[in-house]
Design an enzyme around this catalytic site. Sequence first.
Site, PDB file in Angstrom:
ATOM      1  N   HIS A 102      29.009  39.287  23.734  1.00 58.34           N
ATOM      2  CA  HIS A 102      29.663  40.144  22.733  1.00 58.34           C
ATOM      3  C   HIS A 102      29.630  39.399  21.395  1.00 58.34           C
ATOM      4  O   HIS A 102      29.645  38.164  21.377  1.00 58.34           O
ATOM      5  CB  HIS A 102      31.109  40.345  23.196  1.00 58.34           C
ATOM      6  CG  HIS A 102      31.896  41.339  22.408  1.00 58.34           C
ATOM      7  ND1 HIS A 102      32.483  41.035  21.208  1.00 58.34           N
ATOM      8  CD2 HIS A 102      32.219  42.630  22.664  1.00 58.34           C
ATOM      9  CE1 HIS A 102      33.138  42.095  20.765  1.00 58.34           C
ATOM     10  NE2 HIS A 102      32.995  43.078  21.627  1.00 58.34           N
ATOM     11  N   ASP A 156      34.442  33.820  28.418  1.00 53.97           N
ATOM     12  CA  ASP A 156      34.969  35.042  27.823  1.00 53.97           C
ATOM     13  C   ASP A 156      35.253  35.997  28.980  1.00 53.97           C
ATOM     14  O   ASP A 156      34.327  36.584  29.548  1.00 53.97           O
ATOM     15  CB  ASP A 156      33.924  35.607  26.845  1.00 53.97           C
ATOM     16  CG  ASP A 156      34.259  37.014  26.391  1.00 53.97           C
ATOM     17  OD1 ASP A 156      35.257  37.586  26.879  1.00 53.97           O
ATOM     18  OD2 ASP A 156      33.504  37.557  25.557  1.00 53.97           O
ATOM     19  N   LYS A 168      42.621  45.513  27.593  1.00 53.50           N
ATOM     20  CA  LYS A 168      41.629  45.930  28.602  1.00 53.50           C
ATOM     21  C   LYS A 168      42.227  45.838  30.006  1.00 53.50           C
ATOM     22  O   LYS A 168      41.559  46.044  31.001  1.00 53.50           O
ATOM     23  CB  LYS A 168      40.385  45.052  28.507  1.00 53.50           C
ATOM     24  CG  LYS A 168      39.651  45.206  27.167  1.00 53.50           C
ATOM     25  CD  LYS A 168      38.370  44.425  27.160  1.00 53.50           C
ATOM     26  CE  LYS A 168      37.830  44.205  25.765  1.00 53.50           C
ATOM     27  NZ  LYS A 168      37.191  45.378  25.190  1.00 53.50           N
ATOM     28  N   GLN A 184      36.254  41.199  29.906  1.00 53.61           N
ATOM     29  CA  GLN A 184      35.958  42.302  30.832  1.00 53.61           C
ATOM     30  C   GLN A 184      36.359  41.968  32.263  1.00 53.61           C
ATOM     31  O   GLN A 184      36.527  42.861  33.079  1.00 53.61           O
ATOM     32  CB  GLN A 184      34.454  42.631  30.804  1.00 53.61           C
ATOM     33  CG  GLN A 184      33.984  43.246  29.509  1.00 53.61           C
ATOM     34  CD  GLN A 184      34.600  44.610  29.241  1.00 53.61           C
ATOM     35  OE1 GLN A 184      34.961  45.342  30.158  1.00 53.61           O
ATOM     36  NE2 GLN A 184      34.727  44.950  27.976  1.00 53.61           N
ATOM     37  N   CYS A 226      28.877  46.154  20.346  1.00 55.26           N
ATOM     38  CA  CYS A 226      29.062  44.800  19.771  1.00 55.26           C
ATOM     39  C   CYS A 226      28.190  43.765  20.477  1.00 55.26           C
ATOM     40  O   CYS A 226      28.612  42.613  20.658  1.00 55.26           O
ATOM     41  CB  CYS A 226      30.526  44.362  19.812  1.00 55.26           C
ATOM     42  SG  CYS A 226      31.593  45.417  18.866  1.00 55.26           S
TER      43      CYS A 226
HETATM   44  N1  PMP Z   1      34.175  39.876  24.816  1.00 55.53           N
HETATM   45  C1  PMP Z   1      33.876  40.933  25.575  1.00 55.53           C
HETATM   46  C2  PMP Z   1      32.962  40.751  26.752  1.00 55.53           C
HETATM   47  C3  PMP Z   1      34.416  42.171  25.252  1.00 55.53           C
HETATM   48  O1  PMP Z   1      34.122  43.240  25.998  1.00 55.53           O
HETATM   49  C4  PMP Z   1      35.279  42.303  24.134  1.00 55.53           C
HETATM   50  C5  PMP Z   1      35.855  43.639  23.734  1.00 55.53           C
HETATM   51  N2  PMP Z   1      34.930  44.674  23.711  1.00 55.53           N
HETATM   52  C6  PMP Z   1      35.565  41.164  23.396  1.00 55.53           C
HETATM   53  C7  PMP Z   1      35.006  39.970  23.766  1.00 55.53           C
HETATM   54  C8  PMP Z   1      36.479  41.205  22.218  1.00 55.53           C
HETATM   55  O2  PMP Z   1      37.764  41.525  22.629  1.00 55.53           O
HETATM   56  P1  PMP Z   1      38.911  41.888  21.575  1.00 55.53           P
HETATM   57  O3  PMP Z   1      38.327  42.948  20.696  1.00 55.53           O
HETATM   58  O4  PMP Z   1      40.028  42.386  22.426  1.00 55.53           O
HETATM   59  O5  PMP Z   1      39.243  40.650  20.831  1.00 55.53           O
END
Ligand code: PMP
Length: 412
Positions: free
Chosen positions: A129, A206, A232, A209, A370
């Site tokens: 991401h 990270d 999430k 998910q 993203c």
């Molecule tokens: N890493 C992953 C794998 C994600 O799916 C997301 C959110 N789409 C993020 C990081 C960023 O998370 P947040 O927007 O809650 O900071």
Amino acid sequence: MAVSATTSLDIQKIRDQFPVLDQEVNGKPLIYFDNAASSQTAKSVVDALVKFYEKDHANIHRGIHTLAERSTKDFEATRERVHKFINSAEADEIILTKGTTESINLVAHSWGTKFLKEGDEILISQLEHHSNIVPWQLAAERAGASIKVIPIDEHGDIIMDEFKKLLSNKTKLVAVNYISNSLGTINPVKEIIALAIENGATTLIDAAQAAPHVKIDVQALNCDFLALSSHKMYGPTGVGVLYGRRDLLEAMPPYQGGGEMIKDVSFNGTTYNDIPYKFEAGTPNIGEVIAFKYAMDFIDELGHENIQAYENELLEYANAKLELVPGFIPIGTAKKKASVISFLVKNVHPYDLGQLLDVKGIAVRTGHHCTQPLMDFLEIDGTVRASFAVYNTKEEIDTFCEALKNIAERFN
Ligand code: PMP
């Protein structure tokens, strides 16, 4: 709505805890398949938020009056709950942040400032991401370090042999996601961490998910850092976690300066608070942090194993049905997958598909999610993504597949 499943979970009872699901969108019953972006909030979480704002609202850690003590106690209860939820060695290793993005930026800035040197290499995967790419680009630029990308194969699996080849005495950090938000790939993070450690590298996972789907045990994983987001996990927005190993957190400089993160301030110099407070400058999202505890309770009451088994059932059911949609192209067919289905339909732009599904009350995600470097690798602009949570049903998947089939037939 009738709910059919072989799970021991009572899905209708679970759905009843999400009143938001019980509504019509564009004249049709809402089908919410955008859970990888943000899951809906459990009623117990909403109730806790309301209770905080109606009965307990006060700033934390500073006041000695009853409300301040009450909100401080509840705030710290969430830290304890996270400590248990991810099995950290101590609660002090849990830093409460705004979300995964802030957690990773904190490490990239603070750990990066202290430990990254010119010529060092940071390994991230092609699946990341943007929030696990850009903070490292910024940190690498500041330190004169560089980023190396761990390649993936055409299914969306990390190529472990290539990862091993990239590891060297220059590797300072390995930062990868546990589960890919775009493709649903479940990465072999335990093996990745073990190899990184053998090589003397620091590790960051990270788990944005992963947290709602798989049981996370930071001691069993043996990672140095792990980041996740409450929104999430059926929890409120604006709350996240950074887990960090005590010795590293203690060695790292503060990320932001302000209230709470200090011991003593004078114009001649300032001394910093102990961890975790050293990294928690300013007033946080107190009510949301307090309510986040109830999201973890919700997940643990259902049990990660039950959640994962049911979501797998949904995934397999949907995969089988989607094969019958004319022009259906799955994107991401990794060996181990979470309940995320990215796809294209021949002759239909993903945005048009997203809009046509919305007309039928079905919420899916469209775009690059993203993960632009991943889309570049796949040589596509974006995908449509349907991602399932524990409150979704096979009946919803039937409606979704039927709608998709009708749209696809018009264009193919
Ligand atoms: N890493 C992953 C794998 C994600 O799916 C997301 C959110 N789409 C993020 C990081 C960023 O998370 P947040 O927007 O809650 O900071």
